[in-house]
Design a protein around this motif. Structure first.
Motif, short mmCIF file in Angstrom:
data_model
loop_
_atom_site.label_atom_id
_atom_site.label_comp_id
_atom_site.label_asym_id
_atom_site.label_seq_id
_atom_site.Cartn_x
_atom_site.Cartn_y
_atom_site.Cartn_z
N GLY A 72 -7.64 -3.42 -0.14
CA GLY A 72 -7.88 -4.85 -0.31
C GLY A 72 -6.98 -5.73 0.53
N TYR A 73 -6.15 -6.54 -0.15
CA TYR A 73 -5.42 -7.61 0.52
C TYR A 73 -4.31 -7.14 1.45
CZ TYR A 73 -7.83 -10.76 -2.68
OH TYR A 73 -8.78 -11.45 -3.36
N ARG A 74 -3.83 -5.93 1.28
CA ARG A 74 -2.76 -5.49 2.17
C ARG A 74 -3.31 -4.85 3.45
NH1 ARG A 74 1.47 -2.61 -1.98
NH2 ARG A 74 -0.43 -2.21 -3.18
N SER A 75 -4.26 -3.94 3.32
CA SER A 75 -4.75 -3.26 4.52
C SER A 75 -5.83 -4.05 5.25
CB SER A 75 -5.27 -1.87 4.15
OG SER A 75 -6.34 -1.96 3.23
N GLY A 76 -6.71 -4.72 4.50
CA GLY A 76 -7.84 -5.41 5.12
C GLY A 76 -7.46 -6.43 6.18
N PRO A 77 -6.66 -7.44 5.82
CA PRO A 77 -6.29 -8.46 6.82
C PRO A 77 -5.50 -7.88 7.99
CG PRO A 77 -5.88 -9.26 4.59
CD PRO A 77 -6.21 -7.81 4.46
N LEU A 78 -4.64 -6.88 7.72
CA LEU A 78 -3.85 -6.31 8.81
C LEU A 78 -4.74 -5.55 9.79
CD1 LEU A 78 -1.10 -5.86 10.07
CD2 LEU A 78 -0.81 -3.85 8.61
N VAL A 79 -5.71 -4.81 9.29
CA VAL A 79 -6.64 -4.11 10.17
C VAL A 79 -7.42 -5.10 11.03
CG1 VAL A 79 -8.76 -2.73 10.20
CG2 VAL A 79 -6.83 -2.02 8.78
N GLN A 80 -7.88 -6.20 10.42
CA GLN A 80 -8.61 -7.23 11.18
C GLN A 80 -7.72 -7.83 12.27
OE1 GLN A 80 -11.73 -8.26 10.96
NE2 GLN A 80 -12.43 -7.17 9.12
N LEU A 81 -6.47 -8.13 11.90
CA LEU A 81 -5.54 -8.73 12.87
C LEU A 81 -5.27 -7.78 14.03
CD1 LEU A 81 -3.52 -10.90 13.79
CD2 LEU A 81 -1.82 -9.81 12.30
N LEU A 82 -4.96 -6.53 13.72
CA LEU A 82 -4.63 -5.57 14.77
C LEU A 82 -5.80 -5.35 15.72
CD1 LEU A 82 -2.62 -2.96 12.66
CD2 LEU A 82 -1.70 -4.53 14.38
N ASN A 83 -7.00 -5.27 15.18
CA ASN A 83 -8.17 -5.09 16.04
C ASN A 83 -8.42 -6.32 16.90
OD1 ASN A 83 -9.98 -2.47 15.67
ND2 ASN A 83 -8.97 -2.89 13.71
N SER A 84 -8.12 -7.51 16.38
CA SER A 84 -8.27 -8.72 17.19
C SER A 84 -7.28 -8.74 18.35
CB SER A 84 -8.07 -9.97 16.32
OG SER A 84 -6.71 -10.12 15.94
N LEU A 85 -6.17 -7.98 18.18
CA LEU A 85 -5.16 -7.85 19.24
C LEU A 85 -5.43 -6.62 20.11
CD1 LEU A 85 -1.96 -8.68 17.14
CD2 LEU A 85 -3.17 -10.20 18.72
N GLU A 86 -6.63 -6.04 19.95
CA GLU A 86 -7.04 -4.85 20.68
C GLU A 86 -6.17 -3.64 20.37
OE1 GLU A 86 -7.40 -5.85 24.81
OE2 GLU A 86 -9.17 -7.11 24.50
N ILE A 87 -5.77 -3.55 19.11
CA ILE A 87 -5.08 -2.38 18.59
C ILE A 87 -6.06 -1.72 17.62
CG2 ILE A 87 -3.04 -1.52 17.33
CD1 ILE A 87 -1.59 -4.08 18.20
N PRO A 88 -6.83 -0.74 18.07
CA PRO A 88 -7.98 -0.23 17.31
C PRO A 88 -7.61 0.73 16.16
CG PRO A 88 -7.78 0.98 19.35
CD PRO A 88 -6.71 -0.06 19.39
N VAL A 89 -7.32 0.15 15.02
CA VAL A 89 -7.02 0.95 13.83
C VAL A 89 -8.17 0.83 12.84
CG1 VAL A 89 -4.53 0.69 14.10
CG2 VAL A 89 -5.81 -0.96 12.70
#
Length: 367
Positions: free
Chosen positions: A100-117
């Motif tokens: 939920g709130y811990r992994s979801g936003p971080l995964v979205q952020l990292l992918n927006s920075l072209e860090i594909p997790v």
């Protein structure tokens, strides 16, 4: 439509080359995590407690804002660390408690920075559910066991280690539990306490890796110290093939000395306490004698007395509960090793699984 930023637990288990990152707090991580996961916490234990209190006493929005405040201070470091891991492995999976709130936003952020997790769907809770379902489903859990029995000191653990080093499908349950199951069960094991959740995780991964092979284990009651072997797994151990080892008391004492010599002095204070816990079994006079022997470092004499007065009577009843498919009497551990290897090879051949598939090496196996 499949979300390219997520991965299910089932898909994660099939993925051979992966790095798992547990975003939960260190306290949550210590209680149990996915096998081989590393901990990069979004919130530490204190911060998590603060956010939880705000969520309970104020509102979800206030808790979110406080959480963002704490996360922002370490976000740059986390981003750099996770980006570095992607250079080692192309599949990096992040998870929190429920996905939920811990992994979801971080995964979205990292992918927006072209860090594909990727984010693990359902998080650790879903992973635990998969393990529980596996252990509780008799039709799904269908393992075959070769169970090694014998009195204390007959070399069961030594044989398991030798067989495992040769590629045989071995699970060291006591090693996983970090306990040998008796009042002295802590001796020779890590001081770090094993949790039930983490034991379940380690056992689950070993079982699904070994799949339909005959699995070699040491005989255990369902409880090993504070750890419980899942009921269905223990039932299948009881229903397995059983091998009983016999050797002399003197050889058993020498095996104990070989196994534990390096830790006896280091754990002397704990051994003194454990001896005190045996008063109800052996009486005050006998315990006083044993404690004096310990202070004199008379380890062989202690081992002999404990085997004769405590361990052998304790295990005699459990050993008599089984009908044995093979009994091995030996004078050296190498002799026992050869005989049990031959039996394993025969059982594997009868089981219809190739020796190549099981990585069994049958060279130098003799009667």
């Amino acid at each position: 439509m499949t979300n390219p930023l997520t991965i299910t637990v089932e898909e994660m288990l099939e993925e051979k080359n992966k790095i798992l990152i547990d975003l939960r707090s260190p306290g949550e991580y210590r209680k149990g995590t996915i096998d081989n996961a590393m901990n990069i916490p979004i919130l530490d234990d204190e911060e998590r407690a603060i956010v939880g209190t705000i969520y309970k006493n104020e509102s979800r929005e206030s808790a979110k804002i406080t959480g963002i405040h704490h996360v922002s201070a370490r976000l740059e470091r986390m981003t750099s660390q996770i980006s570095g891991l992607l250079k080692e492995c192309p599949c990096v999976i992040l998870f929190c408690s429920r996905g939920g709130y811990r992994s979801g936003p971080l995964v979205q952020l990292l992918n927006s920075l072209e860090i594909p997790v990727k984010q693990l769907v359902g998080g650790y809770k879903r992973y635990r559910q998969v393990i529980i379902e596996y252990f509780e489903a008799p039709m799904k859990v269908n393992h075959s066991f070769i169970v090694i029995h014998g009195y204390t000191g007959c070399g069961k653990t030594t044989l398991l280690k030798q067989l495992k080093s040769e590629g045989h499908p071995v699970i060291d349950l006591e090693g996983l539990a970090r306990n040998s199951g008796s009042v002295f069960g802590f001796i020779g094991h890590s001081k770090e306490k094993m949790t039930q959740k983490q034991f379940d995780s380690l056992l689950f991964h070993q079982l699904i890796h070994l799949k339909n092979q005959y699995i070699i284990v040491e005989s255990e009651s369902q409880r090993i110290g504070d750890i419980t072997i899942p009921r269905e797994i223990h039932r299948q151990m009881v229903a397995g093939k059983h091998v009983l080892l016999h050797t002399t008391l003197d050889l058993r004492i020498e095996q104990i000395m070989s196994d534990y010599w390096g830790v006896l002095e280091h754990d002397e204070a704990d051994i003194q306490k454990a001896l005190g816990d045996l008063v109800k079994f052996l009486g005050h006079e006998k315990i006083h004698q044993l404690q004096q022997m310990l202070s004199q470092k008379s380890y062989r004499e202690i081992a002999r007395e404990l085997m004769v007065s405590y361990y052998d009577p304790l295990y005699c009843h459990s050993i008599k509960k089984y009908a044995y498919d093979l009994e091995i009497t030996y004078d050296t551990i190498n002799e026992a090793h050869k005989k049990i290897k031959k039996y394993i090879w025969q059982m594997t051949d009868n089981f219809g699984v190739s020796t190549e598939e099981n990585a069994f090496n049958t060279e130098n196996v003799s009667d």
